[in-house]
Design a protein around this motif. Sequence first.
Motif, PDB file in Angstrom:
ATOM      1  N   TYR A 454       0.807  -1.223   0.000  1.00 60.01           N
ATOM      2  CA  TYR A 454       0.000   0.000   0.000  1.00 60.01           C
ATOM      3  C   TYR A 454       0.842   1.276   0.000  1.00 60.01           C
ATOM      4  CZ  TYR A 454      -4.206  -2.760   0.790  1.00 60.01           C
ATOM      5  OH  TYR A 454      -5.249  -3.640   0.639  1.00 60.01           O
ATOM      6  N   TYR A 456       2.492   2.503   2.469  1.00 58.84           N
ATOM      7  CA  TYR A 456       2.276   3.208   3.732  1.00 58.84           C
ATOM      8  C   TYR A 456       3.602   3.764   4.259  1.00 58.84           C
ATOM      9  CZ  TYR A 456       0.321   4.148   8.368  1.00 58.84           C
ATOM     10  OH  TYR A 456      -0.119   4.753   9.512  1.00 58.84           O
ATOM     11  N   LEU A 496      -0.158  10.911   7.951  1.00 59.35           N
ATOM     12  CA  LEU A 496      -0.105  10.562   6.537  1.00 59.35           C
ATOM     13  C   LEU A 496      -0.384  11.775   5.660  1.00 59.35           C
ATOM     14  CD1 LEU A 496      -1.934   7.117   6.599  1.00 59.35           C
ATOM     15  CD2 LEU A 496       0.522   7.579   6.729  1.00 59.35           C
ATOM     16  N   GLN A 531      -0.404   8.106   0.579  1.00 58.24           N
ATOM     17  CA  GLN A 531      -0.753   8.438   1.965  1.00 58.24           C
ATOM     18  C   GLN A 531      -2.210   8.878   2.073  1.00 58.24           C
ATOM     19  OE1 GLN A 531       1.714   7.171   3.473  1.00 58.24           O
ATOM     20  NE2 GLN A 531       2.849   7.281   1.535  1.00 58.24           N
ATOM     21  N   TRP A 534      -4.714   5.851   1.474  1.00 55.69           N
ATOM     22  CA  TRP A 534      -4.905   4.986   2.647  1.00 55.69           C
ATOM     23  C   TRP A 534      -6.060   5.501   3.500  1.00 55.69           C
ATOM     24  CZ3 TRP A 534      -2.473   0.554   4.601  1.00 55.69           C
ATOM     25  CH2 TRP A 534      -2.720   0.255   5.937  1.00 55.69           C
ATOM     26  N   ASN A 539      -7.037   0.787   1.778  1.00 55.55           N
ATOM     27  CA  ASN A 539      -6.342   0.172   2.900  1.00 55.55           C
ATOM     28  C   ASN A 539      -6.919  -1.233   3.089  1.00 55.55           C
ATOM     29  OD1 ASN A 539      -8.704   0.327   4.814  1.00 55.55           O
ATOM     30  ND2 ASN A 539      -8.385   2.533   4.522  1.00 55.55           N
TER      31      ASN A 539
END
Length: 622
Positions: A454, A456, A496, A531, A534, A539
């Motif tokens: 993802y 992240y 994020l 970011q 998500w 997510n």
Amino acid sequence: MTSLPPSRKTAVRALAALAIAVSSLTQVAAAASPEGKTTVSVRLPDEPLLVQINQVALERRGPKLAVVEYTGDAERGRYTVLRDGKAIKQGELEPLPAFDAWGAGRRYYRVDFSDAEQAGRYQVDVRIGKRRALSAPVPVRDDAVFATAGAQLLGYFKRSRHTDAADRDLPIFKTARRVDAWGGWQDAGGDKGKYLSHLGYANYFNPQQASMAAWVLAYGADTRKALFAAHGLQTQVEDEAFWGADYLHRILDEEGYFYTTVFDQWGTPGAQRMVTGYEGAAGTYTTLYRSAFRAGGGMAIAALARASMLAKRSGRHGEFDGAQYLADAERAYAHLRKFNPQYCADGKENIIDDYTALMALVELRNATGQARYLDDARERAASLIARQQADGGFVSDGGRRPYYHAAEAGLPVISLSAYADIEPEPARRQRALDAIGSALTHELAITHAVANPYGYARQRFQLTRDGKAEGEVLEGFFIPHRNETGYWWQGESARLASLSAAMIVGGRKLAGADAAGYGLPADRAAYAQDQLDWTLGRNPYGMSMLYGFGRNNPPTVLESAGEMFVGGISNGITGAVGSDTGAGIAFAPGPDSEQWRWVEQWIPHTTWMLFAVMAMSGDQAR
């Protein structure tokens, strides 16, 4: 966030209820607890094939990615991208490296449709073997998230306004004084306290709360007028900016410091509401109520200075005028320049003082043109840059404690970017740009140092022993649960968005832009998008944390997370409960008294999302 810690309960004792029906992609269990209350638990979905995507909006000229999760034997799969129900692109799924940090048995694939630049309603249809899954729909357009949700992001602040007249006459802890601290915004869904910052007793965790909101609103209204006006929001954003500036004026003490917190132990029955500091899970009142730069003072100065510029250019103001806002900002800076270390819990400045004071100085320079503010900004920028390691990461102190922050990890880069804009000397400006470039390179490197389907943003940290960080410097996805605060860890929606904003704002200062989106090279544009995606639904839970937008939203848990406002953003996903390092993954597992960690809305989340989507939108993004 500042709401209900483990040892406290709010006065609300209502049943928890789901606010938005959660589809079959996300399992929400409700079971009777021993006390007869309803417990909400959100688990990772167990469907064999899932397509996770941003559920709110994607930029027409920007990265567009879907992540496919599959449980089963290795098979080749295909995808079809649909626009308004019609196939526009097909191909084989791109397999991603093996990843089991959030559970074994899943294979990951990526679908990249960034080259689809026609506006419309998009979905991704995936087939692997006999399995088929369809993503949530997502609109693609210019000014995507801003146009889709900007009015409600702004509306969140108005819905969060605190207007209880009792705050006109509040005591200050352990004094005989009473002051007017009326106005401002309640901090979170379940917390009607008001905070420039909290967690000051832990020294390295101060988040910028109401003062950051006031600055983002004033900065947006002043510098992005065309964007807000194009969407009919200019008057609304000005009103909210002046609401914030008026509150900052009221909580500026006659001595020159701001009051850090208006607090009532999270609504605990019998607790007196007052101007105070507090610490720990018990919310113990302390005399640490004078805001250091890092405890909201720096960003309060920046907000007032920017509000003075907004008042001058717009011809509008709040209860107080632009001249008053600027006088407040200058008086507060003069006071903190002399006394700031005395207001720090440990008596020493750290990286948060540097970057918040730098933001204050940039805005004072912009508002006044005075050379003394540029001189001081140069000192603060040099101090901040001196905390940077060779690989671009920062340390928090004068030693080796890594800088990590659950709400504003992008603010060091944003402050250096703001400083670069006012620095006339080429050599000094270049040092700031070099530091920005090194910091962004570090963010990309640490994020992609491991399999990370993802994208992240990962972070460095140390665990604590006896209240102090020590030992090996570790890396992970989520904030460690064993940290200096003693109890505080939660989802990182604000962090994020701050990193997304930093990649965009800082990245545009550097050479090497191309057509990948947002005026950035492809790797930086993808990081910035990852970011926000998500938080907006791409997510593992398929959950949009932006309430009122997307296919799935967090549940309402009144016991500890309180009200849910449209336009508010929940704390979000964390590492697994019981993991000192924050390893694993969790979202709203219960019990309800702990759900604030994941579900509750908090003002920094919407603040940083608004700032990030402002950066992504308009001519600056194209």
